[in-house]
Write a protein that holds these residues in place. Structure first.
Motif, PDB file in Angstrom:
ATOM      1  N   MET A  16       0.865  -1.177   0.000  1.00 50.77           N
ATOM      2  CA  MET A  16       0.000   0.000   0.000  1.00 50.77           C
ATOM      3  C   MET A  16       0.900   1.224   0.000  1.00 50.77           C
ATOM      4  SD  MET A  16      -2.886   1.168   2.768  1.00 50.77           S
ATOM      5  CE  MET A  16      -3.788   2.700   2.544  1.00 50.77           C
ATOM      6  N   PRO A  17       0.901   2.001  -1.095  1.00 45.94           N
ATOM      7  CA  PRO A  17       1.834   3.124  -1.199  1.00 45.94           C
ATOM      8  C   PRO A  17       1.387   4.338  -0.395  1.00 45.94           C
ATOM      9  CG  PRO A  17       0.450   3.046  -3.139  1.00 45.94           C
ATOM     10  CD  PRO A  17       0.086   1.840  -2.306  1.00 45.94           C
ATOM     11  N   LEU A  18       2.350   5.092   0.102  1.00 49.92           N
ATOM     12  CA  LEU A  18       2.066   6.306   0.868  1.00 49.92           C
ATOM     13  C   LEU A  18       2.108   7.503  -0.088  1.00 49.92           C
ATOM     14  CD1 LEU A  18       1.524   7.682   3.576  1.00 49.92           C
ATOM     15  CD2 LEU A  18       3.995   7.739   3.965  1.00 49.92           C
ATOM     16  N   HIS A  19       1.098   7.592  -0.928  1.00 51.63           N
ATOM     17  CA  HIS A  19       1.014   8.716  -1.866  1.00 51.63           C
ATOM     18  C   HIS A  19      -0.457   8.985  -2.157  1.00 51.63           C
ATOM     19  CE1 HIS A  19       1.520  11.352  -5.271  1.00 51.63           C
ATOM     20  NE2 HIS A  19       2.810  11.407  -5.024  1.00 51.63           N
ATOM     21  N   PRO A  20      -0.921  10.213  -1.965  1.00 53.50           N
ATOM     22  CA  PRO A  20      -2.354  10.489  -2.111  1.00 53.50           C
ATOM     23  C   PRO A  20      -2.901  10.230  -3.514  1.00 53.50           C
ATOM     24  CG  PRO A  20      -1.100  12.535  -1.861  1.00 53.50           C
ATOM     25  CD  PRO A  20      -0.179  11.410  -1.534  1.00 53.50           C
ATOM     26  N   VAL A  21      -2.137  10.535  -4.555  1.00 54.01           N
ATOM     27  CA  VAL A  21      -2.624  10.305  -5.919  1.00 54.01           C
ATOM     28  C   VAL A  21      -2.778   8.806  -6.168  1.00 54.01           C
ATOM     29  CG1 VAL A  21      -2.122  10.560  -8.390  1.00 54.01           C
ATOM     30  CG2 VAL A  21      -1.686  12.467  -6.818  1.00 54.01           C
ATOM     31  N   ALA A  22      -1.785   8.033  -5.739  1.00 55.97           N
ATOM     32  CA  ALA A  22      -1.866   6.577  -5.898  1.00 55.97           C
ATOM     33  C   ALA A  22      -3.060   6.013  -5.141  1.00 55.97           C
ATOM     34  CB  ALA A  22      -0.572   5.917  -5.424  1.00 55.97           C
ATOM     35  N   ILE A  23      -3.256   6.468  -3.903  1.00 51.55           N
ATOM     36  CA  ILE A  23      -4.365   5.967  -3.092  1.00 51.55           C
ATOM     37  C   ILE A  23      -5.704   6.315  -3.743  1.00 51.55           C
ATOM     38  CG2 ILE A  23      -5.580   6.203  -0.896  1.00 51.55           C
ATOM     39  CD1 ILE A  23      -3.090   4.516  -0.669  1.00 51.55           C
ATOM     40  N   GLU A  24      -5.833   7.540  -4.234  1.00 51.32           N
ATOM     41  CA  GLU A  24      -7.095   7.946  -4.869  1.00 51.32           C
ATOM     42  C   GLU A  24      -7.389   7.098  -6.098  1.00 51.32           C
ATOM     43  OE1 GLU A  24      -7.138  12.169  -5.593  1.00 51.32           O
ATOM     44  OE2 GLU A  24      -6.411  12.580  -3.557  1.00 51.32           O
ATOM     45  N   LEU A  25      -6.360   6.803  -6.875  1.00 47.97           N
ATOM     46  CA  LEU A  25      -6.567   5.971  -8.058  1.00 47.97           C
ATOM     47  C   LEU A  25      -6.932   4.539  -7.657  1.00 47.97           C
ATOM     48  CD1 LEU A  25      -6.544   5.521 -11.095  1.00 47.97           C
ATOM     49  CD2 LEU A  25      -4.052   5.153 -10.954  1.00 47.97           C
ATOM     50  N   LEU A  26      -6.225   3.986  -6.686  1.00 45.89           N
ATOM     51  CA  LEU A  26      -6.492   2.615  -6.251  1.00 45.89           C
ATOM     52  C   LEU A  26      -7.874   2.472  -5.636  1.00 45.89           C
ATOM     53  CD1 LEU A  26      -2.958   1.968  -4.774  1.00 45.89           C
ATOM     54  CD2 LEU A  26      -3.979   0.630  -6.627  1.00 45.89           C
ATOM     55  N   GLU A  27      -8.371   3.531  -5.002  1.00 46.40           N
ATOM     56  CA  GLU A  27      -9.729   3.485  -4.458  1.00 46.40           C
ATOM     57  C   GLU A  27     -10.757   3.365  -5.577  1.00 46.40           C
ATOM     58  OE1 GLU A  27      -9.841   7.017  -2.118  1.00 46.40           O
ATOM     59  OE2 GLU A  27      -9.111   6.037  -0.294  1.00 46.40           O
ATOM     60  N   GLU A  28     -10.421   3.882  -6.754  1.00 45.12           N
ATOM     61  CA  GLU A  28     -11.321   3.800  -7.905  1.00 45.12           C
ATOM     62  C   GLU A  28     -11.181   2.474  -8.647  1.00 45.12           C
ATOM     63  OE1 GLU A  28     -13.634   5.995  -8.927  1.00 45.12           O
ATOM     64  OE2 GLU A  28     -13.218   7.243  -7.173  1.00 45.12           O
ATOM     65  N   THR A  29      -9.961   1.955  -8.744  1.00 47.02           N
ATOM     66  CA  THR A  29      -9.690   0.796  -9.603  1.00 47.02           C
ATOM     67  C   THR A  29      -9.702  -0.528  -8.862  1.00 47.02           C
ATOM     68  OG1 THR A  29      -7.289   0.937  -9.259  1.00 47.02           O
ATOM     69  CG2 THR A  29      -8.220   2.207 -11.093  1.00 47.02           C
ATOM     70  N   GLY A  30      -9.433  -0.520  -7.554  1.00 51.32           N
ATOM     71  CA  GLY A  30      -9.137  -1.764  -6.857  1.00 51.32           C
ATOM     72  C   GLY A  30      -7.680  -2.131  -7.087  1.00 51.32           C
ATOM     73  N   PRO A  31      -7.255  -3.329  -6.666  1.00 48.07           N
ATOM     74  CA  PRO A  31      -5.849  -3.713  -6.780  1.00 48.07           C
ATOM     75  C   PRO A  31      -5.310  -3.564  -8.200  1.00 48.07           C
ATOM     76  CG  PRO A  31      -7.054  -5.313  -5.467  1.00 48.07           C
ATOM     77  CD  PRO A  31      -8.083  -4.389  -6.052  1.00 48.07           C
ATOM     78  N   MET A  32      -4.108  -2.998  -8.289  1.00 47.43           N
ATOM     79  CA  MET A  32      -3.447  -2.822  -9.583  1.00 47.43           C
ATOM     80  C   MET A  32      -2.108  -3.545  -9.595  1.00 47.43           C
ATOM     81  SD  MET A  32      -4.111   1.186 -10.575  1.00 47.43           S
ATOM     82  CE  MET A  32      -3.050   1.019 -12.026  1.00 47.43           C
TER      83      MET A  32
END
Length: 217
Positions: A123-139
């Motif tokens: 789980m990366p500590l980056h807000p842009v990554a987290i926001e994208l992963l919340e939309e896509t699910g696991p990448m």
């Protein structure tokens, strides 16, 4: 032609996340910032997209692609059992620079390469990554570079290497850390450090004292 977004602008960022999530849902590749290096990502459950990621990277199936997740709880849907040591490591270091190698649930319909039933998850500590992963699910996400070339520190550096093989680039400036994550294998009886990176062995031992490998005395 690839889309390139400057995510430092809040208004642009909303459109950027939406466009990147749409691309991922359509089996395309995106470049996203993380707390370590920029990543090249695809839908973890789209085997064709993952194969395309490996092709663009110039890597074979013998180098399986790690998976990024957007929350602690996602791990519970990816593995059959999360033991206490693994849970302690997740609660201490996620989001952050710790990758865990786990036995993934046999029921998962994904193909990340020749992984032998395991998957590397972070789980990366980056807000842009987290926001994208919340939309896509696991990448499925690997470093955003051609195999053998330097890992990209910005989306612009990634674009110089990957060009139009990527549908969407999310630029958020140079990564702060620039150091690869530490990798710990939790598939055996005791957690084992496979690679030191953003976290050192002593820091890990503060949470799991019997972890092996790394700078163990």
């Amino acid at each position: 032609m690839a889309l390139f977004f400057e995510c430092g602008d809040p208004d642009v960022r909303v459109d950027a996340i939406r466009s990147a999530a749409f691309a991922v849902s359509n089996g395309e590749l995106v470049v996203l910032p993380t707390d370590t290096v920029y990543g090249l990502g695809a839908d973890a459950f789209d085997s064709t997209a993952v194969a395309d990621l490996l092709r663009v990277k110039g890597r074979g199936r013998d180098m399986p692609v790690p998976v990024l997740v957007g929350s602690w709880t996602t791990i519970d849907g990816l593995v059959s059992v999360v033991d206490s040591r693994t849970r302690d490591l997740i609660e201490a270091f996620w989001p952050g620079g710790l990758t865990l190698v786990v036995n993934h649930a046999p029921s998962l319909s994904w193909d990340l390469g020749d992984s032998g039933g395991t998957v590397a998850v972070r789980m990366p500590l980056h807000p842009v990554a987290i926001e994208l992963l919340e939309e896509t699910g696991p990448m499925a996400v690997s470093s955003a570079n051609r195999h053998g070339q330097p890992a990209a520190q910005t989306a612009a550096e990634a674009r110089a290497q990957l060009g139009d093989d990527v549908a969407v680039y999310l630029e958020d400036g140079q990564v702060r850390g620039g150091v690869a994550s530490t990798i710990v294998d939790v598939t055996g009886g005791r957690p084992q450090i496979l690679r030191l990176g953003a976290l050192d062995a002593d820091t890990l031992r503060e949470v799991v004292p019997d972890i092996v490998g790394g700078a163990a005395p």
